[in-house]
Design an enzyme around this catalytic site. Structure first.
Site, PDB file in Angstrom:
ATOM      1  N   ARG A  33      -4.369  -0.087   4.990  1.00 56.28           N
ATOM      2  CA  ARG A  33      -5.236   1.094   4.906  1.00 56.28           C
ATOM      3  C   ARG A  33      -6.712   0.700   4.846  1.00 56.28           C
ATOM      4  O   ARG A  33      -7.571   1.378   5.419  1.00 56.28           O
ATOM      5  CB  ARG A  33      -4.877   1.928   3.677  1.00 56.28           C
ATOM      6  CG  ARG A  33      -3.453   2.399   3.636  1.00 56.28           C
ATOM      7  CD  ARG A  33      -3.217   3.634   4.442  1.00 56.28           C
ATOM      8  NE  ARG A  33      -1.809   3.997   4.438  1.00 56.28           N
ATOM      9  CZ  ARG A  33      -1.207   4.658   5.397  1.00 56.28           C
ATOM     10  NH1 ARG A  33      -1.887   5.057   6.463  1.00 56.28           N
ATOM     11  NH2 ARG A  33       0.072   4.959   5.333  1.00 56.28           N
ATOM     12  N   ARG A  43      -7.507  -0.344  -4.149  1.00 57.77           N
ATOM     13  CA  ARG A  43      -8.272   0.260  -3.067  1.00 57.77           C
ATOM     14  C   ARG A  43      -9.605   0.842  -3.501  1.00 57.77           C
ATOM     15  O   ARG A  43     -10.530   0.930  -2.687  1.00 57.77           O
ATOM     16  CB  ARG A  43      -7.418   1.315  -2.347  1.00 57.77           C
ATOM     17  CG  ARG A  43      -6.307   0.675  -1.534  1.00 57.77           C
ATOM     18  CD  ARG A  43      -5.407   1.676  -0.857  1.00 57.77           C
ATOM     19  NE  ARG A  43      -4.417   0.990  -0.026  1.00 57.77           N
ATOM     20  CZ  ARG A  43      -3.323   1.557   0.477  1.00 57.77           C
ATOM     21  NH1 ARG A  43      -3.096   2.835   0.233  1.00 57.77           N
ATOM     22  NH2 ARG A  43      -2.479   0.866   1.203  1.00 57.77           N
ATOM     23  N   ASP A  74      -3.209   7.886  -0.182  1.00 54.86           N
ATOM     24  CA  ASP A  74      -3.431   6.854   0.833  1.00 54.86           C
ATOM     25  C   ASP A  74      -4.695   7.104   1.651  1.00 54.86           C
ATOM     26  O   ASP A  74      -5.171   6.208   2.356  1.00 54.86           O
ATOM     27  CB  ASP A  74      -2.229   6.763   1.779  1.00 54.86           C
ATOM     28  CG  ASP A  74      -1.040   6.059   1.128  1.00 54.86           C
ATOM     29  OD1 ASP A  74      -1.258   5.299   0.164  1.00 54.86           O
ATOM     30  OD2 ASP A  74       0.102   6.263   1.583  1.00 54.86           O
TER      31      ASP A  74
END
Length: 236
Positions: free
Chosen positions: A196, A154, A123
């Site tokens: 995030r 991501r 993460d």
């Protein structure tokens, strides 16, 4: 389990089962046998979340500010606490006190890029990409393929957004390569509905030259309600 993925979260779950007296037998990370039972009542003071603590720590480092975080239980088996060891390796001046359960961030003028296996704290990939922009030399994040299967891909989304700010960042199959660059504010940043990504871009924008505008930040509520308010209060 054919693909256990983020193993530290498995360890955290098993740790809690053991605390509560649940019998659990395991074969590595691939086979688990749990005996069901009525769980006993218990009292517990929940420590700080290392995943959430990473953002104010990174912000303080990039802005060369000091910061004190409390209720940091360094004995807690949260996998994301490994990030702070990585930051120290990069030159971050962090004072960890296991007895007082605290973390003191000192003004850090220079950080150094390095190679980082991020699989155990996946993460942190977007935030480490931001930090890499401010570290001397080159930062390589690898073993990060699981980051593609989060609220957004991501690896792709943080590359896209940081390039809007002038980042020297390259996406590859299982990670990122980031070289030091001066980030500029951008008025077209978006979170891709990923908390995030939103928080990492927030940190990047605070350290960048000039103002930025970040869209779709309500996703932050998923993880860190009051995130923006806490920053605003600290900066007054």
């Amino acid at each position: 389990v054919t693909d256990p993925g983020e193993k530290p979260w498995v360890d955290l779950s098993l740790n809690w089962l053991e605390r509560l007296g649940v019998k659990c037998h395991r074969d590595g990370y691939h086979k688990f046998s749990v005996t069901g039972r009525i769980l006993p009542a218990f009292n517990y003071t929940v420590p700080a979340d290392f995943s959430s603590a990473a953002y104010p720590v990174a912000s303080a480092l990039l802005q060369q500010r000091e910061l004190l975080l409390e209720n940091m239980d360094w004995q807690d088996p949260q996998g994301d606490k490994q990030l702070f060891s990585v930051l120290q390796k990069m030159g971050a001046l962090l004072e960890i006190d296991p007895v007082k359960k605290s973390l003191q961030v000192r003004r850090t003028p220079v950080m150094q890029g390095c190679k980082i296996d991020v699989n155990d704290f996946i993460d942190a990939v977007p935030l480490l990409a931001v930090i890499g922009c401010y570290a001397k030399g080159q930062t390589v994040l690898y073993n990060a393929q699981n980051a593609r299967y989060k609220e957004s891909d991501r690896l792709k989304t943080i590359t896209c957004e940081l390039r809007k700010m002038g980042a020297d960042i390259v996406e590859n199959a299982d990670g990122l390569v980031i070289r030091q660059a001066v980030l500029q504010g951008a008025n077209n940043l978006t979170s891709h509905q990923d908390h995030r990504i939103a928080m990492s871009l927030f940190v990047a924008a605070l350290a960048a030259k000039g103002p930025s505008r970040l869209q779709d930040v309500f996703c932050i509520e998923k993880t860190y309600p009051g995130f923006v308010d806490e920053y605003r209060a600290d900066r007054l």
